[in-house]
Design an enzyme around this catalytic site. Structure first.
Site, PDB file in Angstrom:
ATOM      1  N   CYS A   1      -1.588   1.851  -3.135  1.00  0.00           N
ATOM      2  CA  CYS A   1      -2.533   2.697  -2.851  1.00  0.00           C
ATOM      3  C   CYS A   1      -1.925   4.169  -2.776  1.00  0.00           C
ATOM      4  O   CYS A   1      -2.419   5.236  -3.312  1.00  0.00           O
ATOM      5  CB  CYS A   1      -3.267   2.493  -1.554  1.00  0.00           C
ATOM      6  SG  CYS A   1      -3.206   0.854  -0.753  1.00  0.00           S
TER       7      CYS A   1
ATOM      8  N   ARG B   1      -5.157  -6.087  13.666  1.00  0.00           N
ATOM      9  CA  ARG B   1      -5.441  -5.473  15.154  1.00  0.00           C
ATOM     10  C   ARG B   1      -6.247  -6.466  15.883  1.00  0.00           C
ATOM     11  O   ARG B   1      -6.347  -6.688  17.271  1.00  0.00           O
ATOM     12  CB  ARG B   1      -6.186  -4.224  15.012  1.00  0.00           C
ATOM     13  CG  ARG B   1      -5.141  -3.119  14.591  1.00  0.00           C
ATOM     14  CD  ARG B   1      -5.958  -1.805  14.462  1.00  0.00           C
ATOM     15  NE  ARG B   1      -4.821  -0.654  14.223  1.00  0.00           N
ATOM     16  CZ  ARG B   1      -5.138   0.434  13.643  1.00  0.00           C
ATOM     17  NH1 ARG B   1      -6.286   0.653  13.243  1.00  0.00           N
ATOM     18  NH2 ARG B   1      -4.141   1.325  13.313  1.00  0.00           N
TER      19      ARG B   1
ATOM     20  N   ALA C   1     -13.278   2.014  -2.898  1.00  0.00           N
ATOM     21  CA  ALA C   1     -13.137   2.694  -3.835  1.00  0.00           C
ATOM     22  C   ALA C   1     -12.342   2.317  -5.013  1.00  0.00           C
ATOM     23  O   ALA C   1     -11.590   1.749  -4.813  1.00  0.00           O
ATOM     24  CB  ALA C   1     -12.610   4.086  -3.300  1.00  0.00           C
TER      25      ALA C   1
ATOM     26  N   TYR D   1      -9.521  -3.313 -10.474  1.00  0.00           N
ATOM     27  CA  TYR D   1      -9.034  -2.218  -9.751  1.00  0.00           C
ATOM     28  C   TYR D   1      -7.942  -1.350 -10.667  1.00  0.00           C
ATOM     29  O   TYR D   1      -7.618  -0.426 -10.672  1.00  0.00           O
ATOM     30  CB  TYR D   1      -8.593  -2.320  -8.340  1.00  0.00           C
ATOM     31  CG  TYR D   1      -9.868  -2.685  -7.552  1.00  0.00           C
ATOM     32  CD1 TYR D   1     -10.501  -1.697  -6.552  1.00  0.00           C
ATOM     33  CD2 TYR D   1     -10.255  -3.834  -7.281  1.00  0.00           C
ATOM     34  CE1 TYR D   1     -11.263  -1.836  -5.572  1.00  0.00           C
ATOM     35  CE2 TYR D   1     -11.224  -3.969  -6.320  1.00  0.00           C
ATOM     36  CZ  TYR D   1     -11.971  -2.918  -5.522  1.00  0.00           C
ATOM     37  OH  TYR D   1     -12.779  -3.194  -4.384  1.00  0.00           O
TER      38      TYR D   1
ATOM     39  N   GLU E   1     -26.367  14.685  -0.990  1.00  0.00           N
ATOM     40  CA  GLU E   1     -27.539  14.931  -0.380  1.00  0.00           C
ATOM     41  C   GLU E   1     -28.616  13.952  -1.175  1.00  0.00           C
ATOM     42  O   GLU E   1     -29.457  13.615  -0.765  1.00  0.00           O
ATOM     43  CB  GLU E   1     -28.164  16.266  -0.443  1.00  0.00           C
ATOM     44  CG  GLU E   1     -28.425  16.912  -1.527  1.00  0.00           C
ATOM     45  CD  GLU E   1     -28.740  18.348  -1.775  1.00  0.00           C
ATOM     46  OE1 GLU E   1     -29.626  18.657  -0.817  1.00  0.00           O
ATOM     47  OE2 GLU E   1     -28.156  19.248  -2.267  1.00  0.00           O
TER      48      GLU E   1
ATOM     49  N   LYS F   1      -0.150   5.441  -5.978  1.00  0.00           N
ATOM     50  CA  LYS F   1      -1.161   5.601  -7.001  1.00  0.00           C
ATOM     51  C   LYS F   1      -1.892   6.665  -6.919  1.00  0.00           C
ATOM     52  O   LYS F   1      -2.200   7.482  -7.982  1.00  0.00           O
ATOM     53  CB  LYS F   1      -2.030   4.377  -6.957  1.00  0.00           C
ATOM     54  CG  LYS F   1      -3.164   4.048  -7.773  1.00  0.00           C
ATOM     55  CD  LYS F   1      -4.349   4.641  -7.167  1.00  0.00           C
ATOM     56  CE  LYS F   1      -4.907   4.262  -5.871  1.00  0.00           C
ATOM     57  NZ  LYS F   1      -5.462   2.911  -5.561  1.00  0.00           N
TER      58      LYS F   1
ATOM     59  N   CYS G   1       0.811  -1.102   0.049  1.00  0.00           N
ATOM     60  CA  CYS G   1       0.106   0.027  -0.144  1.00  0.00           C
ATOM     61  C   CYS G   1       0.893   1.349  -0.089  1.00  0.00           C
ATOM     62  O   CYS G   1       0.588   2.060  -0.874  1.00  0.00           O
ATOM     63  CB  CYS G   1      -0.814  -0.061   1.312  1.00  0.00           C
ATOM     64  SG  CYS G   1      -1.831   1.422   1.329  1.00  0.00           S
TER      65      CYS G   1
ATOM     66  N   GLU H   1      -7.694   1.973 -12.749  1.00  0.00           N
ATOM     67  CA  GLU H   1      -6.996   3.043 -12.068  1.00  0.00           C
ATOM     68  C   GLU H   1      -5.986   3.732 -12.739  1.00  0.00           C
ATOM     69  O   GLU H   1      -5.480   5.050 -13.067  1.00  0.00           O
ATOM     70  CB  GLU H   1      -6.587   2.828 -10.582  1.00  0.00           C
ATOM     71  CG  GLU H   1      -7.859   2.573  -9.777  1.00  0.00           C
ATOM     72  CD  GLU H   1      -7.528   2.181  -8.208  1.00  0.00           C
ATOM     73  OE1 GLU H   1      -8.112   2.592  -7.381  1.00  0.00           O
ATOM     74  OE2 GLU H   1      -6.174   2.018  -7.974  1.00  0.00           O
TER      75      GLU H   1
ATOM     76  N   HIS I   1     -26.945  20.852   1.956  1.00  0.00           N
ATOM     77  CA  HIS I   1     -27.305  21.517   0.700  1.00  0.00           C
ATOM     78  C   HIS I   1     -26.139  22.583   0.221  1.00  0.00           C
ATOM     79  O   HIS I   1     -25.604  23.327   1.062  1.00  0.00           O
ATOM     80  CB  HIS I   1     -28.566  21.787   0.625  1.00  0.00           C
ATOM     81  CG  HIS I   1     -28.895  22.387  -0.801  1.00  0.00           C
ATOM     82  ND1 HIS I   1     -29.199  21.535  -1.924  1.00  0.00           N
ATOM     83  CD2 HIS I   1     -29.102  23.774  -1.215  1.00  0.00           C
ATOM     84  CE1 HIS I   1     -29.653  22.508  -2.938  1.00  0.00           C
ATOM     85  NE2 HIS I   1     -29.447  23.732  -2.500  1.00  0.00           N
TER      86      HIS I   1
HETATM   87  P1  NDP Z   1      -8.435  -7.842  -9.977  1.00  0.00           P
HETATM   88  O1  NDP Z   1      -8.723  -9.168  -9.574  1.00  0.00           O
HETATM   89  O2  NDP Z   1      -9.560  -6.813  -9.524  1.00  0.00           O
HETATM   90  O3  NDP Z   1      -8.702  -7.744 -11.729  1.00  0.00           O
HETATM   91  C1  NDP Z   1      -7.974  -8.730 -12.357  1.00  0.00           C
HETATM   92  C2  NDP Z   1      -8.447  -8.383 -14.063  1.00  0.00           C
HETATM   93  O4  NDP Z   1      -7.520  -8.931 -14.604  1.00  0.00           O
HETATM   94  C3  NDP Z   1      -9.897  -8.874 -13.982  1.00  0.00           C
HETATM   95  O5  NDP Z   1     -10.413  -7.921 -14.945  1.00  0.00           O
HETATM   96  C4  NDP Z   1      -9.480 -10.107 -14.742  1.00  0.00           C
HETATM   97  O6  NDP Z   1     -10.539 -10.422 -15.687  1.00  0.00           O
HETATM   98  C5  NDP Z   1      -8.353 -10.097 -15.579  1.00  0.00           C
HETATM   99  N1  NDP Z   1      -7.470 -11.149 -16.015  1.00  0.00           N
HETATM  100  C6  NDP Z   1      -7.215 -12.088 -14.989  1.00  0.00           C
HETATM  101  N2  NDP Z   1      -6.208 -12.865 -15.725  1.00  0.00           N
HETATM  102  C7  NDP Z   1      -6.355 -12.478 -17.122  1.00  0.00           C
HETATM  103  C8  NDP Z   1      -5.567 -13.023 -18.084  1.00  0.00           C
HETATM  104  N3  NDP Z   1      -4.929 -14.034 -18.221  1.00  0.00           N
HETATM  105  N4  NDP Z   1      -5.950 -12.388 -19.445  1.00  0.00           N
HETATM  106  C9  NDP Z   1      -6.595 -11.422 -19.562  1.00  0.00           C
HETATM  107  N5  NDP Z   1      -7.256 -10.674 -18.258  1.00  0.00           N
HETATM  108  C10 NDP Z   1      -7.070 -11.638 -17.124  1.00  0.00           C
HETATM  109  O7  NDP Z   1      -7.008  -7.714  -9.758  1.00  0.00           O
HETATM  110  P2  NDP Z   1      -6.074  -6.335 -10.056  1.00  0.00           P
HETATM  111  O8  NDP Z   1      -4.734  -6.715 -10.252  1.00  0.00           O
HETATM  112  O9  NDP Z   1      -6.781  -4.979 -10.503  1.00  0.00           O
HETATM  113  O10 NDP Z   1      -5.880  -5.870  -8.212  1.00  0.00           O
HETATM  114  C11 NDP Z   1      -5.451  -6.863  -7.193  1.00  0.00           C
HETATM  115  C12 NDP Z   1      -6.357  -6.589  -6.056  1.00  0.00           C
HETATM  116  O11 NDP Z   1      -5.665  -5.453  -5.186  1.00  0.00           O
HETATM  117  C13 NDP Z   1      -8.011  -6.067  -6.326  1.00  0.00           C
HETATM  118  O12 NDP Z   1      -8.756  -7.494  -6.084  1.00  0.00           O
HETATM  119  C14 NDP Z   1      -8.128  -5.221  -4.967  1.00  0.00           C
HETATM  120  O13 NDP Z   1      -8.431  -6.075  -3.887  1.00  0.00           O
HETATM  121  C15 NDP Z   1      -6.615  -4.754  -4.723  1.00  0.00           C
HETATM  122  N6  NDP Z   1      -6.734  -3.285  -5.100  1.00  0.00           N
HETATM  123  C16 NDP Z   1      -7.831  -2.438  -4.563  1.00  0.00           C
HETATM  124  C17 NDP Z   1      -7.555  -1.074  -4.825  1.00  0.00           C
HETATM  125  C18 NDP Z   1      -8.508  -0.081  -4.147  1.00  0.00           C
HETATM  126  O14 NDP Z   1      -9.155  -0.382  -3.195  1.00  0.00           O
HETATM  127  N7  NDP Z   1      -8.934   0.957  -4.785  1.00  0.00           N
HETATM  128  C19 NDP Z   1      -6.568  -0.455  -5.758  1.00  0.00           C
HETATM  129  C20 NDP Z   1      -5.920  -1.719  -6.497  1.00  0.00           C
HETATM  130  C21 NDP Z   1      -5.953  -2.798  -6.073  1.00  0.00           C
HETATM  131  P3  NDP Z   1     -12.067 -11.222 -15.396  1.00  0.00           P
HETATM  132  O15 NDP Z   1     -12.944 -10.126 -14.448  1.00  0.00           O
HETATM  133  O16 NDP Z   1     -12.608 -11.702 -16.494  1.00  0.00           O
HETATM  134  O17 NDP Z   1     -11.387 -12.209 -14.147  1.00  0.00           O
END
Ligand code: NDP
Length: 451
Positions: free
Chosen positions: A47, A319, A341, A177, A441, A50, A42, A181, A436
């Site tokens: 986070c 915790r 988010a 995510y 709201e 980013k 993070c 992002e 407001h």
């Molecule tokens: P995610 O699991 O959110 O998304 C992975 C994406 O990659 C999906 O769209 C998936 O498709 C696609 N994918 C997986 N394998 C392949 C492949 N072989 N070929 C093509 N597409 C593929 O993972 P992220 O890496 O984005 O993030 C990991 C985690 O980190 C998140 O789940 C979240 O928990 C955390 N995170 C949170 C954030 C926040 O709170 N703002 C910011 C960044 C990360 P499909 O949907 O079809 O499976």
């Protein structure tokens, strides 16, 4: 049996640091092992950096919107990626020092080394063994690349935060995510961005109205979204990277980024030696509701357990463990109504059930939805709308889910999450006086069911 420490934590990220500090505050003798910088994903490569890059991108909107509010800019603003990355680096250095100080103040011994398990009470680092009554695995996760020919040519979010130059054209594989992002960041900073999505749209698992609102907004801002595009190979040509999809189409860019999920950091930890059970498919350390593994003295929290991979969840797990073990205050984390988010442009805030999840649970539901042009977009002329939605259980009037795509959505949804956790009903939302003029709201003034 006497040990060197009460608790040894492996990994100084969000979960490990939270557990260690809290345990030490109750008098436990704690050591934390970290072979990388302190702060974890993070703080170092997730986070925090980013969000700093996201702020950089938001200035583009600011400059554009200012014109409608009477400002004129002396010349077209220019952006320097190197300066941004250097400034971001300084802030991460500062945070890293802060984490060191926090651990020191808490009385936690930081041992700057990777460690591996030797037995249920012993770890080894740099050839030295250290023992503790309890061991905590908090080693986090790492990005995974798609398993295709040339997959290694793709950068991941780790490298994306350290690039020496901003690419002109970037293909981002994924629709989760991280993909959306970074697409928003690179787009705002001037790159030509293509999202390569294997499914039917962005952010699978999010509410359908959120997904489509984000899709429209991103495309309006110039992000190309290729759906049903499964990468089959990545290759390096003389002046570009080429991504070939399963259907044979080929796309060129200066950089390819894989944002295709993350996997738990378990290799080299000695889990097999000690017999710590891991999930057969994901490799995650398996734990019970108290974050305990199958070995009584070994616990695990955070992304390495692949429960809900979010920083505040890892902190809550850390915790809760310290409260349970060192403060005689047994605590388990509630995984209900975790707000989340997505820091896109515009951002998303969401908590509770999506409409699709509520229907899948056979709930009888009412849907309230509004879409409007935020007030700031009137004078600026920005053609972007905010979408807000409530999913309500029609049998007991409880609000099951709240979703928003629009400016300040993460800030607004944090407050709404408290209401959901208190079991608030739609009537109670309606009785709340609106603040407001605000977008927030709208959450207390939605009257008409859309279905
Ligand atoms: P995610 O699991 O959110 O998304 C992975 C994406 O990659 C999906 O769209 C998936 O498709 C696609 N994918 C997986 N394998 C392949 C492949 N072989 N070929 C093509 N597409 C593929 O993972 P992220 O890496 O984005 O993030 C990991 C985690 O980190 C998140 O789940 C979240 O928990 C955390 N995170 C949170 C954030 C926040 O709170 N703002 C910011 C960044 C990360 P499909 O949907 O079809 O499976």
């Amino acid at each position: 049996m006497s040990y060197d420490f009460d608790l040894i934590t492996i990994g100084a990220g969000s979960g490990g640091v939270a557990a260690s500090r809290r345990a030490a505050s109750y008098g436990a003798k704690v050591a934390i092992f970290e072979g990388d910088r302190v702060g974890g994903t993070c703080v170092i490569r997730g986070c925090v950096p980013k969000k700093l890059l996201m702020y950089a991108g938001q200035y583009r909107d600011g400059f554009e919107d200012a014109l409608g509010y009477g400002w004129s800019l002396p010349s077209s603003p220019t952006f320097d990626w190197k300066n941004l990355i250097a400034a971001k680096g300084r802030e991460i250095d500062r945070l890293n020092r802060t984490y060191h100080n926090m651990l020191e103040k808490a009385g936690v011994t930081l041992i700057p080394s990777f460690a591996r398990l030797i037995d249920p009470h012993t770890v080894e680092a740099n050839g030295r063994r250290h023992t503790a009554h309890t061991l905590l695995i908090a080693t986090g996760g790492h990005p995974v690349r798609p398993d295709v020919s040339g997959g290694d040519l793709a950068i991941t979010s780790n490298e994306a935060l350290e690039l020496s130059t901003l690419p002109n054209r970037i293909i981002i594989i994924g629709a989760g995510y991280i993909a959306v992002e970074f697409a928003a960041i690179f787009n705002a900073l001037g790159a030509d961005v293509t999202l390569m999505v294997r499914g039917d749209g962005l952010l699978r698992g999010f509410d359908a109205d959120v997904r489509s609102a984000l899709s429209v907004a991103m495309q309006t801002r110039g992000v190309k979204i290729l759906t049903g595009a499964q990468p089959a190979a990545i290759e390096q040509a003389s002046n570009a990277f080429l991504v070939t999809t399963k259907d044979g189409a080929q796309y060129a860019a200066d950089l390819v980024m894989a944002a295709t999920g993350r996997a738990p950091n378990t290799s080299g930890l000695g889990l097999e030696t000690v017999g710590v059970a891991t999930h057969p498919r994901t490799g995650a350390v398996q734990v019970d509701l108290n974050s305990r593994t199958n070995i009584d003295s070994i616990y695990a929290v955070g992304d390495v357990t692949n429960r809900v991979s979010l920083t505040p969840v890892a902190i809550a797990e850390g915790r809760a463990l310290a409260e349970t073990l060192y403060n005689n205050n047994p605590m388990q984390v509630s995984y209900d109504n975790i707000p989340t988010a997505v820091f896109t442009s515009p951002p998303i805030g969401t908590v509770g059930l999506t409409e699709e999840q509520a229907r899948a649970h056979n709930k009888t539901i009412d849907i309230y939805r509004t879409a409007f042009r935020p007030m700031k977009n009137t004078l600026s002329g920005r053609d972007e709308r905010t979408m807000m939605k409530l999913v309500v259980d029609s049998t007991d009037d409880r609000v099951l889910g709240a979703h928003m795509v629009g400016p300040d959505a993460p800030e607004i949804i944090q407050g709404v999450a408290i209401a959901l956790n208190c079991g608030a009903t739609k009537k109670q939302f309606d009785r709340t006086i609106g603040l407001h003029p605000s977008a927030a709201e709208e959450f207390v003034t939605m009257r008409d069911k859309v279905s």
